[in-house]
Each structure stands twice: as structure tokens, then as C-alpha cells.
Design an enzyme around this catalytic site. Structure first.
Site, mmCIF file in Angstrom:
data_model
loop_
_atom_site.group_PDB
_atom_site.id
_atom_site.type_symbol
_atom_site.label_atom_id
_atom_site.label_comp_id
_atom_site.label_asym_id
_atom_site.label_seq_id
_atom_site.Cartn_x
_atom_site.Cartn_y
_atom_site.Cartn_z
ATOM 1 N N HIS B 223 -37.510 15.092 24.989
ATOM 2 C CA HIS B 223 -38.291 15.539 23.838
ATOM 3 C C HIS B 223 -38.404 14.464 22.764
ATOM 4 O O HIS B 223 -37.783 13.389 22.872
ATOM 5 C CB HIS B 223 -37.681 16.824 23.265
ATOM 6 C CG HIS B 223 -36.229 16.726 22.907
ATOM 7 N ND1 HIS B 223 -35.773 16.128 21.760
ATOM 8 C CD2 HIS B 223 -35.113 17.162 23.562
ATOM 9 C CE1 HIS B 223 -34.459 16.206 21.698
ATOM 10 N NE2 HIS B 223 -34.013 16.815 22.798
ATOM 11 N N CYS B 239 -29.545 15.404 26.016
ATOM 12 C CA CYS B 239 -30.998 15.330 26.180
ATOM 13 C C CYS B 239 -31.486 13.878 26.117
ATOM 14 O O CYS B 239 -30.782 12.991 25.637
ATOM 15 C CB CYS B 239 -31.707 16.143 25.096
ATOM 16 S SG CYS B 239 -31.776 17.911 25.466
#
Lengths: 226, 263
Positions: B223, B239
Site C-alpha cells: 500500500h 506490509c
């Protein structure tokens, strides 16, 4: 598996939109879809490729043909990509897939922005099974040939009819080839019958091959680890 | 010759003349029929469109396949209904998208049932299993492959084996490492409101082996960020973070179902 309605199978409405436009069905369900489906048909009237050359019904017939070509091209293309069809049947997916994709390309180009969207297809393992693949290929080619034949007399534009019969004869050759491979007589009768729209619709619905597009996107806030 | 005989001869001659006239003169005596002669018919209309030359599929070695999960099913260790179950497969993801699995192969069991070998979004990471074909739905095809390099802190997207995108990234801190292995892109989230995740977030099949009690299962995402100044670096909870302009560029290039290699 319980029988599903066409509405459940054809969630994107591609087949229904095309079929109802051709058949002139005025059911409330179709009118309810007019806000979406009607826009495509209105757009068809303004399609530059056919503007002034084709009646509304011709555009609808082309979209009906396009949906059947989507079905055939997706079937052979998936079979070729998965590579599970072997032996004497191995040449079929690449050969017929290339031809059906060419049909899709030509009809889509002719329709321009009026072309119906490609549905999603779930062939349920048929493209991975020799016996089921051939049986379905016979059915699809017979169906395509009969569907074109039944609409030929309804096409108003002679130029469009000339294009349509150039596809129809190819579908008939495919049908004969598939029948020969399946051990059936390629041309069993002296005169072929067309298949009406309700007949085609029932056959397509009975396959359960038309599926909803998988939902790939969401607007939910992510909960990933960050 | 008698008068009767002469009258008969005249009648016969008249009939013969009439027949000859009909046989010899019909076409030239009816101008409206001239157009019915094949050589005088107008030319056939030019087709409204011409079907292009058929084109065969290009056979790239970099093609991958995914399948949607149509019915809830048990994934098993072997292609057999009697094989031990390794995971429950649901039809949707925690984000509400269709659950998908990466297709690795297929086999038919002794009773003719088709099984599909798939990569699963479960712990331990990298697990594969067998699922009945009837539990799966639509197949998808992708030509892309995302490679994340944890040492070089880069993400590279390949299409048909050739790089088409590269960007610097942030990855997990040592106590929350980004898992290594073979995974795939499960979904893409957009239009949410969260500066922390940026404008776009991809869900992957990779899961944190440390943050197992994280909401929604501790899945690893790819992201954007509201702290681009710390990239590249080991800055996340596992992440893979990209600058917002990079994640938007990747969004336009990388389809759901793309295989993901983290090494």
C-alpha cells in the site's frame, strides 16, 4: 445443482440484453433494465461504424451474435491455456480459439461502443476433460450455426447479412469437424433448421457457464498489518 | 386435298407456329424478365465488416492462473476425498471481495473427479493443497509477476518476464518481518479514507507469522503511505509500503491474481 434462472446465471445481463432486444420482449423485467441496457442500445444507434447502415434490430442481432461468440472464444481459449486437451483433440483449442476470437474482434469493431460487455464464464472443468470438452464443442458449434441461420432472414442490411453468412459458414465447418471427431455424422440431414432465440437461450442457460464476474475490488478500509 | 384436310393442315400449322413462338421468343418479348438472367443481376453487396485473420495465442512462460472460490470447501493434502484437510476455503475475503486461489496444476482421481492444486492464503505461509474443481468458479489469467527484494528494498513488476515497474519500498521491522516465499495478490482496495495506507492497498495471500492476532487475520498488504520520507527502509509491521505515486502507478499495471515472490 438446482436449475437457476437466466437472470441468476447471466448476472451482467449480457445475454439477456441481447436476446430481449432481438426478440422485442417488452416484459417489465426488461424495461426495468432499460436504464442500463437501453443505454447500450441507444448508443448502438449512434455507433459510427454502423450509423445509417443498420436498423436497431440489426445492432441487437449483432450483439446477440457477439455474446455467442464470447462464449465460444472463451471456451476454446481457456482450453488452450490450461493445456489439458490432448491427443487427437489437441489441435482444436488453438485452431477454433483463434477463429472465434477473430469473430469477436470483428463484431466488436463493427458495434463500437454499442457492443455488450464480455460476461465471465465458469466452464466447471469442461475445458479440462477430454470427453466433456468434445461433447460441448459439438453442442456449441451446432448452436452457433443454428443461431446465425435463424436470424439471417431478420437482418435488414444486405451488407450486414453478407458479413453474417461469412461467419455462419465457418461455424458450420466447425460443427461438421467436431461432429466427425465425436463419431457423429457431420451432415445428417438435407436441410438444417435454425434455432430460435428462446431455444438458444434455454440451451445457454442449461450449461450454467455464464457466471458473475469475481469481485476484485472493495472500498473497505484496509486492515492489513501496515 | 379436301376442304377438311386443308382446314386441318392450317390448324396444325397454326399450333406449331404458336409453340415455336413461345419457345423461341419468351425472353426477348418480356423486358421485365431480363434482370432475372444471372449475368445481369447486380453485384453482391460488400460485407459490412470483414473478419480479420485468426491470431494464435502467444505462449509466454510467465502466464499464471487463478480461480475464484465458488463454494466453501475443504482444501486437502492430496487429490482425494479421503486425504487430510489442511484448510477451510471461504468464498469471500475479510475485505468482502471474492476469495481467489492461485492455480498450480490439476489431477483426476480414480473416480473421475477433477482436483485442482492451489496456493492458499493461510498459515503457515506457502502452503499448497488440493481442492475439488466443483468448488472453484471462474478462471483468470495474468501475465504479470511482482518480485519484492527484501535486501535491496525494491519491488519489481514483470510482464511476460520483462520488468515494467520498479520502486523503492518499506518492509517489516526486524520484530515484524515481512514473510519470504511465494504468494499472490488477492484483491485491491481503493477510495477508502486512510492517509496511513495511502490511496490504494493490495491484499496479498501472505500473512504475518508474528502478528497472528491482528484484525482480519494479519494479512500483509502492499500500500501507499503518509510517511514517504522513511522509504526505503525497514519501517512497517510486515506490509510493503510504496510512495503514493508509485502505488498508483502499480495499481494501473498489476491485476488481481498476480503471483508475488518475496525474497
Amino acid at each position: 445443482m438446482p436449475d437457476l434462472t437466466l437472470e441468476e446465471l447471466d448476472r451482467d445481463g449480457a445475454i439477456q440484453e441481447a436476446v430481449q432486444a432481438v426478440s422485442g420482449d417488452t416484459r417489465a423485467a426488461f424495461l426495468g433494465k432499460a436504464a442500463v441496457g437501453g443505454a447500450a442500445l441507444l448508443g448502438a444507434l449512434a455507433a459510427p461504424e454502423l450509423a445509417g447502415a443498420a436498423a436497431t434490430s440489426d445492432v441487437a442481432i449483432l450483439n446477440y451474435a457477439l455474446t455467442l461468440e464470447y462464449l465460444q472464444s472463451a471456451f476454446y481459449t481457456e482450453a488452450e491455456r490450461l493445456g489439458a486437451i490432448k491427443g487427437k483433440l489437441a489441435p482444436i483449442p488453438p485452431q477454433l480459439g483463434a477463429v472465434e476470437r477473430a469473430h469477436v474482434k470483428a463484431i466488436k469493431a463493427a458495434l463500437g461502443r454499442a457492443a455488450v460487455k464480455r460476461p465471465a464464464f465458469d466452464f466447471q472443468g469442461v475445458t479440462e476433460n477430454q470427453t466433456k470438452f468434445l461433447k460441448t464443442a459439438v453442442a456449441f458449434e451446432d448452436l452457433g450455426t443454428a443461431a446465425y441461420k435463424a436470424q439471417a432472414a431478420r437482418i435488414k442490411s444486405p451488407a450486414l447479412l453478407a458479413a453474417a453468412v461469412s461467419i455462419h459458414s465457418v461455424e458450420a465447418r466447425h460443427a461438421a469437424w467436431m461432429r466427425f471427431l465425436a463419431g457423429a455424422i457431420p451432415a445428417a440431414s438435407a436441410f438444417d433448421q435454425g434455432k430460435s432465440i428462446p431455444q438458444v437461450r434455454a440451451i445457454v442457460a442449461s450449461t450454467h457457464f455464464i457466471a458473475a464476474h469475481p469481485k476484485k475490488t472493495s472500498r473497505k478500509k484496509p486492515k492489513y498489518t501496515g | 386435298m379436301t376442304a377438311v384436310a386443308r382446314a386441318f393442315a392450317v390448324a396444325v400449322a397454326a399450333v406449331v407456329a404458336a409453340v415455336v413462338t413461345i419457345l423461341v421468343w419468351p425472353h426477348s418479348s418480356a423486358p421485365s424478365r431480363a434482370a432475372e438472367q444471372p449475368e445481369r443481376l447486380p453485384a453482391s453487396p460488400k460485407p459490412a465488416f470483414v473478419v480479420p485473420r485468426p491470431v494464435r495465442l502467444s505462449h509466454s512462460v510467465a502466464v499464471s492462473y487463478w480461480a475464484s472460490v465458488r463454494e466453501e470447501a475443504l482444501a486437502r493434502m492430496a487429490p482425494s476425498a479421503g486425504a487430510p484437510a489442511v484448510a477451510d476455503l471461504s468464498t469471500t475475503t475479510p475485505e468482502g471481495t471474492t476469495n481467489i486461489v492461485l492455480v498450480l496444476g490439476r489431477r483426476t482421481d480414480g473416480s473421475g473427479r477433477l482436483w485442482v492444486h492451489v496456493r492458499l492464503p493461510v498459515l503457515p505461509n506457502g502452503r499448497t493443497a488440493w481442492v475439488p474443481r466443483r468448488a472453484l468458479g471462474v478462471y483468470g489469467v495474468v501475465h504479470a509477476h511482482l518480485v519484492v527484494n527484501l535486501e535491496g528494498l525494491t519491488a519489481t513488476l514483470l510482464r511476460d518476464g520483462r520488468p515494467v515497474f520498479r520502486a523503492s519500498i518499506g518492509v517489516g521491522q526486524p520484530q515484524w518481518p515481512t514473510p519470504r516465499g511465494q504468494f499472490y495478490i488477492r484483491n485491491v482496495l481503493t477510495s477508502f479514507s486512510s492517509p496511513f495506507y495511502g490511496p490504494v492497498a493490495f491484499g496479498t495471500s501472505a500473512r504475518s507469522s508474528v502478528l497472528t492476532d491482528w484484525p482480519a487475520g494479519g494479512f500483509i498488504g502492499i500500500h501507499g503511505t503518509d510517511a514517504p520520507q522513511v522509504l526505503p527502509g525497514r519501517v512497517s509491521h510486515g506490509c510493503i509500503r510504496l510512495r503514493n505515486e508509485d502505488i498508483v502507478r502499480l495499481w494501473k499495471l498489476m491485476p488481481v491474481g498476480t503471483p508475488l515472490t518475496i525474497r
